[in-house]
Design a protein around this motif. Structure first.
Motif, mmCIF file in Angstrom:
data_model
loop_
_atom_site.group_PDB
_atom_site.id
_atom_site.type_symbol
_atom_site.label_atom_id
_atom_site.label_comp_id
_atom_site.label_asym_id
_atom_site.label_seq_id
_atom_site.Cartn_x
_atom_site.Cartn_y
_atom_site.Cartn_z
ATOM 1 N N ARG A 65 0.699 -1.360 0.122
ATOM 2 C CA ARG A 65 0.048 0.123 -0.011
ATOM 3 C C ARG A 65 0.892 1.168 0.034
ATOM 4 O O ARG A 65 0.288 2.432 -0.340
ATOM 5 N N GLY A 66 2.016 0.949 0.069
ATOM 6 C CA GLY A 66 2.920 2.112 0.259
ATOM 7 C C GLY A 66 2.971 3.103 1.461
ATOM 8 O O GLY A 66 3.329 4.164 1.518
ATOM 9 N N VAL A 67 2.666 2.641 2.527
ATOM 10 C CA VAL A 67 2.515 3.209 3.957
ATOM 11 C C VAL A 67 3.500 2.421 4.808
ATOM 12 O O VAL A 67 4.071 1.206 4.717
ATOM 13 N N GLY A 68 3.535 2.867 5.941
ATOM 14 C CA GLY A 68 4.428 2.300 6.990
ATOM 15 C C GLY A 68 6.012 2.524 6.546
ATOM 16 O O GLY A 68 6.349 3.353 5.834
ATOM 17 N N ASN A 69 6.867 1.684 7.541
ATOM 18 C CA ASN A 69 8.197 1.973 7.439
ATOM 19 C C ASN A 69 8.890 0.618 7.518
ATOM 20 O O ASN A 69 9.176 0.023 8.549
ATOM 21 N N ALA A 70 9.008 -0.005 6.436
ATOM 22 C CA ALA A 70 9.486 -1.248 6.266
ATOM 23 C C ALA A 70 11.054 -1.531 6.897
ATOM 24 O O ALA A 70 11.669 -0.530 6.519
ATOM 25 N N ARG A 71 11.203 -2.643 7.674
ATOM 26 C CA ARG A 71 12.639 -2.761 8.035
ATOM 27 C C ARG A 71 13.332 -3.310 6.873
ATOM 28 O O ARG A 71 13.087 -3.843 6.020
ATOM 29 N N MET A 72 14.713 -2.854 7.003
ATOM 30 C CA MET A 72 15.684 -3.416 5.919
ATOM 31 C C MET A 72 15.832 -4.959 5.901
ATOM 32 O O MET A 72 15.784 -5.537 4.757
ATOM 33 N N SER A 73 15.592 -5.688 6.934
ATOM 34 C CA SER A 73 15.509 -7.348 6.919
ATOM 35 C C SER A 73 14.377 -7.556 6.462
ATOM 36 O O SER A 73 14.405 -8.739 5.538
ATOM 37 N N THR A 74 13.265 -7.022 6.234
ATOM 38 C CA THR A 74 11.832 -7.366 5.758
ATOM 39 C C THR A 74 12.212 -7.303 4.279
ATOM 40 O O THR A 74 11.885 -8.129 3.475
ATOM 41 N N LEU A 75 12.759 -6.170 3.779
ATOM 42 C CA LEU A 75 12.867 -5.836 2.433
ATOM 43 C C LEU A 75 13.902 -6.943 1.830
ATOM 44 O O LEU A 75 13.931 -7.243 0.712
ATOM 45 N N LEU A 76 14.964 -7.212 2.305
ATOM 46 C CA LEU A 76 15.860 -8.094 2.205
ATOM 47 C C LEU A 76 15.312 -9.606 1.772
ATOM 48 O O LEU A 76 15.673 -10.307 0.891
ATOM 49 N N LYS A 77 14.402 -9.799 2.851
ATOM 50 C CA LYS A 77 13.615 -11.447 2.471
ATOM 51 C C LYS A 77 12.712 -11.293 1.605
ATOM 52 O O LYS A 77 12.520 -12.299 0.780
ATOM 53 N N ILE A 78 12.191 -10.084 1.230
ATOM 54 C CA ILE A 78 11.334 -9.928 -0.238
ATOM 55 C C ILE A 78 12.139 -10.023 -1.304
ATOM 56 O O ILE A 78 11.740 -10.782 -2.400
ATOM 57 N N ALA A 79 13.405 -9.576 -1.268
ATOM 58 C CA ALA A 79 14.467 -9.377 -2.501
ATOM 59 C C ALA A 79 14.997 -10.563 -2.839
ATOM 60 O O ALA A 79 15.328 -11.007 -3.841
ATOM 61 N N LYS A 80 15.174 -11.548 -1.771
ATOM 62 C CA LYS A 80 16.046 -12.728 -1.922
ATOM 63 C C LYS A 80 15.493 -13.779 -3.134
ATOM 64 O O LYS A 80 16.270 -13.992 -3.765
ATOM 65 N N PRO A 81 14.402 -14.084 -2.964
ATOM 66 C CA PRO A 81 13.762 -15.021 -4.007
ATOM 67 C C PRO A 81 14.021 -14.600 -5.519
ATOM 68 O O PRO A 81 14.082 -15.475 -6.510
ATOM 69 N N PHE A 82 13.944 -13.112 -5.636
ATOM 70 C CA PHE A 82 14.114 -12.665 -6.932
ATOM 71 C C PHE A 82 15.563 -12.181 -7.329
ATOM 72 O O PHE A 82 15.860 -11.441 -8.150
ATOM 73 N N ASN A 83 16.526 -12.722 -6.394
ATOM 74 C CA ASN A 83 18.000 -12.452 -6.718
ATOM 75 C C ASN A 83 18.126 -10.806 -6.741
ATOM 76 O O ASN A 83 18.765 -10.437 -7.653
ATOM 77 N N LEU A 84 17.609 -10.128 -5.883
ATOM 78 C CA LEU A 84 17.692 -8.430 -5.883
ATOM 79 C C LEU A 84 18.492 -8.101 -4.718
ATOM 80 O O LEU A 84 18.387 -8.690 -3.577
ATOM 81 N N GLN A 85 18.852 -6.932 -4.838
ATOM 82 C CA GLN A 85 19.749 -6.392 -3.733
ATOM 83 C C GLN A 85 18.707 -4.948 -3.368
ATOM 84 O O GLN A 85 18.201 -4.570 -4.059
ATOM 85 N N ILE A 86 19.017 -4.481 -2.191
ATOM 86 C CA ILE A 86 18.522 -3.476 -1.591
ATOM 87 C C ILE A 86 19.395 -2.343 -1.545
ATOM 88 O O ILE A 86 20.313 -2.804 -1.032
ATOM 89 N N GLY A 87 19.143 -1.244 -1.996
ATOM 90 C CA GLY A 87 20.445 -0.246 -1.927
ATOM 91 C C GLY A 87 19.670 1.086 -2.261
ATOM 92 O O GLY A 87 18.719 1.140 -2.552
ATOM 93 N N PHE A 88 20.738 2.084 -2.309
ATOM 94 C CA PHE A 88 20.226 3.567 -2.808
ATOM 95 C C PHE A 88 20.795 3.629 -4.353
ATOM 96 O O PHE A 88 21.822 3.191 -4.509
ATOM 97 N N ILE A 89 20.104 4.411 -5.011
ATOM 98 C CA ILE A 89 20.592 4.786 -6.473
ATOM 99 C C ILE A 89 20.690 6.234 -6.585
ATOM 100 O O ILE A 89 19.743 6.939 -6.005
ATOM 101 N N HIS A 90 21.579 6.577 -7.117
ATOM 102 C CA HIS A 90 21.721 8.023 -7.515
ATOM 103 C C HIS A 90 20.929 8.616 -8.512
ATOM 104 O O HIS A 90 20.829 7.774 -9.631
ATOM 105 N N LYS A 91 19.784 9.459 -8.137
ATOM 106 C CA LYS A 91 19.220 9.785 -9.176
ATOM 107 C C LYS A 91 19.418 11.400 -9.564
ATOM 108 O O LYS A 91 18.910 12.003 -8.779
ATOM 109 N N PRO A 92 19.879 11.623 -10.812
ATOM 110 C CA PRO A 92 20.313 13.050 -11.020
ATOM 111 C C PRO A 92 19.228 13.965 -10.986
ATOM 112 O O PRO A 92 18.085 13.570 -11.326
ATOM 113 N N LYS A 93 19.370 15.230 -10.585
ATOM 114 C CA LYS A 93 18.377 16.031 -10.557
ATOM 115 C C LYS A 93 18.123 16.547 -12.183
ATOM 116 O O LYS A 93 18.777 16.530 -13.159
ATOM 117 N N LYS A 94 16.851 16.746 -12.224
ATOM 118 C CA LYS A 94 16.315 17.241 -13.854
ATOM 119 C C LYS A 94 16.391 18.698 -13.961
ATOM 120 O O LYS A 94 15.990 19.554 -13.129
#
Length: 94
Positions: A65-94
């Motif tokens: 729903r895009g609410v709340g504040n997910a823990r990093m450990s929760t996001l890592l559990k979700i990402a693992k089966p899809f072989n994804l990593q959690i991290g920050f991405i630089h997004k240049p200003k437009k």
């Protein structure tokens, strides 16, 4: 009462995964949409997906729903089966 889900054929599942990874690579998904699409790819309800990932169903619902504040450990559990990593991405200003 639980709703019956229509099975996803292999071809559709592969196409869904390819589209998902393309969206991830392009930066075109937010976390809520990405998690929902991952769950749809494996054709599970929120409670089933949460149990499979060993996370709280409420945490999954809030993330989707895009609410709340997910823990990093929760996001890592979700990402693992899809072989994804959690991290920050630089997004240049437009």
């Amino acid at each position: 009462m639980t709703r019956a889900r229509k099975p996803i054929d292999t071809e559709t599942s592969i196409a869904m995964r390819e589209a998902f990874y393309e969206a991830v690579d392009s930066g075109g998904l937010n976390i809520a949409e990405g998690v929902r699409r991952m769950r749809e790819i494996v054709n599970m309800t929120q409670p089933e997906f949460a149990q499979w990932l060993k996370i709280a169903p409420r945490a999954l619902m809030d993330i989707e729903r895009g609410v709340g504040n997910a823990r990093m450990s929760t996001l890592l559990k979700i990402a693992k089966p899809f072989n994804l990593q959690i991290g920050f991405i630089h997004k240049p200003k437009k």
